[in-house]
Design a protein around this motif. Structure first.
Motif, PDB file in Angstrom:
ATOM      1  N   GLY A 267       0.811  -1.205   0.000  1.00  0.00           N
ATOM      2  CA  GLY A 267       0.000   0.000   0.000  1.00  0.00           C
ATOM      3  C   GLY A 267       0.847   1.259   0.000  1.00  0.00           C
ATOM      4  O   GLY A 267       2.066   1.204  -0.183  1.00  0.00           O
ATOM      5  N   PRO A 268       0.171   2.401   0.227  1.00  0.00           N
ATOM      6  CA  PRO A 268      -1.269   2.500   0.430  1.00  0.00           C
ATOM      7  C   PRO A 268      -2.034   2.238  -0.863  1.00  0.00           C
ATOM      8  O   PRO A 268      -1.567   2.579  -1.947  1.00  0.00           O
ATOM      9  N   VAL A 269      -3.215   1.648  -0.731  1.00  0.00           N
ATOM     10  CA  VAL A 269      -4.044   1.389  -1.899  1.00  0.00           C
ATOM     11  C   VAL A 269      -4.805   2.662  -2.246  1.00  0.00           C
ATOM     12  O   VAL A 269      -5.031   3.534  -1.400  1.00  0.00           O
ATOM     13  N   ALA A 270      -5.192   2.788  -3.504  1.00  0.00           N
ATOM     14  CA  ALA A 270      -5.927   3.971  -3.953  1.00  0.00           C
ATOM     15  C   ALA A 270      -7.255   4.074  -3.213  1.00  0.00           C
ATOM     16  O   ALA A 270      -7.954   3.069  -3.046  1.00  0.00           O
TER      17      ALA A 270
ATOM     18  N   GLY B  19      -1.505  -1.491  -7.397  1.00  0.00           N
ATOM     19  CA  GLY B  19      -2.197  -1.126  -8.623  1.00  0.00           C
ATOM     20  C   GLY B  19      -2.709   0.303  -8.575  1.00  0.00           C
ATOM     21  O   GLY B  19      -2.623   0.993  -7.552  1.00  0.00           O
ATOM     22  N   HIS B  20      -3.244   0.761  -9.702  1.00  0.00           N
ATOM     23  CA  HIS B  20      -3.767   2.117  -9.801  1.00  0.00           C
ATOM     24  C   HIS B  20      -5.220   2.162  -9.318  1.00  0.00           C
ATOM     25  O   HIS B  20      -5.793   1.153  -8.912  1.00  0.00           O
ATOM     26  N   GLY B  21      -5.807   3.345  -9.354  1.00  0.00           N
ATOM     27  CA  GLY B  21      -7.152   3.531  -8.838  1.00  0.00           C
ATOM     28  C   GLY B  21      -8.237   2.963  -9.722  1.00  0.00           C
ATOM     29  O   GLY B  21      -7.974   2.370 -10.782  1.00  0.00           O
ATOM     30  N   ALA B  22      -9.469   3.164  -9.290  1.00  0.00           N
ATOM     31  CA  ALA B  22     -10.635   2.619  -9.983  1.00  0.00           C
ATOM     32  C   ALA B  22     -10.690   3.076 -11.437  1.00  0.00           C
ATOM     33  O   ALA B  22     -10.322   4.205 -11.767  1.00  0.00           O
ATOM     34  N   ASP B  23     -11.136   2.157 -12.293  1.00  0.00           N
ATOM     35  CA  ASP B  23     -11.415   2.422 -13.707  1.00  0.00           C
ATOM     36  C   ASP B  23     -10.161   2.727 -14.536  1.00  0.00           C
ATOM     37  O   ASP B  23     -10.254   3.302 -15.619  1.00  0.00           O
ATOM     38  N   THR B  24      -9.002   2.300 -14.058  1.00  0.00           N
ATOM     39  CA  THR B  24      -7.773   2.451 -14.831  1.00  0.00           C
ATOM     40  C   THR B  24      -7.643   1.285 -15.814  1.00  0.00           C
ATOM     41  O   THR B  24      -7.593   0.129 -15.384  1.00  0.00           O
ATOM     42  N   PRO B  25      -7.590   1.524 -17.112  1.00  0.00           N
ATOM     43  CA  PRO B  25      -7.399   0.415 -18.058  1.00  0.00           C
ATOM     44  C   PRO B  25      -6.066  -0.280 -17.814  1.00  0.00           C
ATOM     45  O   PRO B  25      -5.055   0.389 -17.563  1.00  0.00           O
TER      46      PRO B  25
END
Length: 205
Positions: A105-108, A167-173
């Motif tokens: 983390g930290p996670v998005a 990983g990246h935040g929500a809705d990242t392709p």
């Protein structure tokens, strides 16, 4: 709410429909070279802890002990001959009876009326990759064997065996692929909006 271990029958269906990660061993890599995806365990929660959040991965002697020690945002599972407890919470936490493996983390940040916590395990032979997709939340990776690559609009990131990747935040392709010289075997841990599809087709163009 107790975590829900996903049945073998349901796994058989989801393995072809999820563009994420799942339960896999190198011996199960398909002959046609597909990226194998299977869910391990999941549960829904209404609230998340406050502040920056990290996924804490710990090992326990038995599944019963891990389940008994699990908190509201924990998931317990038996994976690759080890018992794991995955807990979403503040940095530098610890669960009595557990042996910390790693913290990611930290996670998005994410905001939703209900959250889905899920652990998937997956991978495949060198060169295999997922379809391009998005998730309605964040994910974190821990590599058991091989090397994972993730391609997004932000570039390409890698993690090798024994290491992690946020990983990246929500809705990242994204497109996830086996980037090493041996088969990839890795865990992906998610916190997503439970009211939206877990995975959706996308494009990196």
């Amino acid at each position: 709410m107790k975590p829900r271990l996903i049945s073998a029958r349901r796994i058989g269906v989801l393995i072809f429909s999820l563009c994420a990660f799942g339960l896999m061993t190198s011996a199960s890599v398909p002959a046609d070279g597909k990226f194998v995806v299977e869910p391990v365990v999941e549960k829904k929660v209404k609230e998340l802890p406050s502040g920056p959040l990290y996924w804490r991965l710990e090992n326990f002697p038995t599944l019963e002990q891990a389940q008994g020690a699990a908190g509201p945002t924990s998931l317990a599972a038996d994976i690759a001959g080890k018992v794991w407890l995955f807990t979403l919470g503040p940095k530098d936490g610890a669960t009595p009876g557990g042996t910390k493996v790693v913290e990611i983390g930290p996670v998005a940040p994410i905001s939703a009326s209900e959250y889905l916590l899920r652990v998937n395990r997956g991978g495949g032979a060198p060169g295999v990759k997922t379809a391009i997709h998005t998730h309605p939340g964040s994910e974190a990776f821990y590599v058991l064997a091989g090397k994972v690559g993730q391609r997004t609009p932000h570039g390409v990131s890698y993690a090798e065996a024994g290491t992690t990747m946020v990983g990246h935040g929500a809705d990242t392709p994204m497109e996830v692929f086996s980037a090493g010289t041996v088969a990839l075997d890795q865990l992906a841990v998610f916190v997503v909006d439970a009211d939206r599809p877990f995975s959706s087709p996308a494009s990196l163009d």
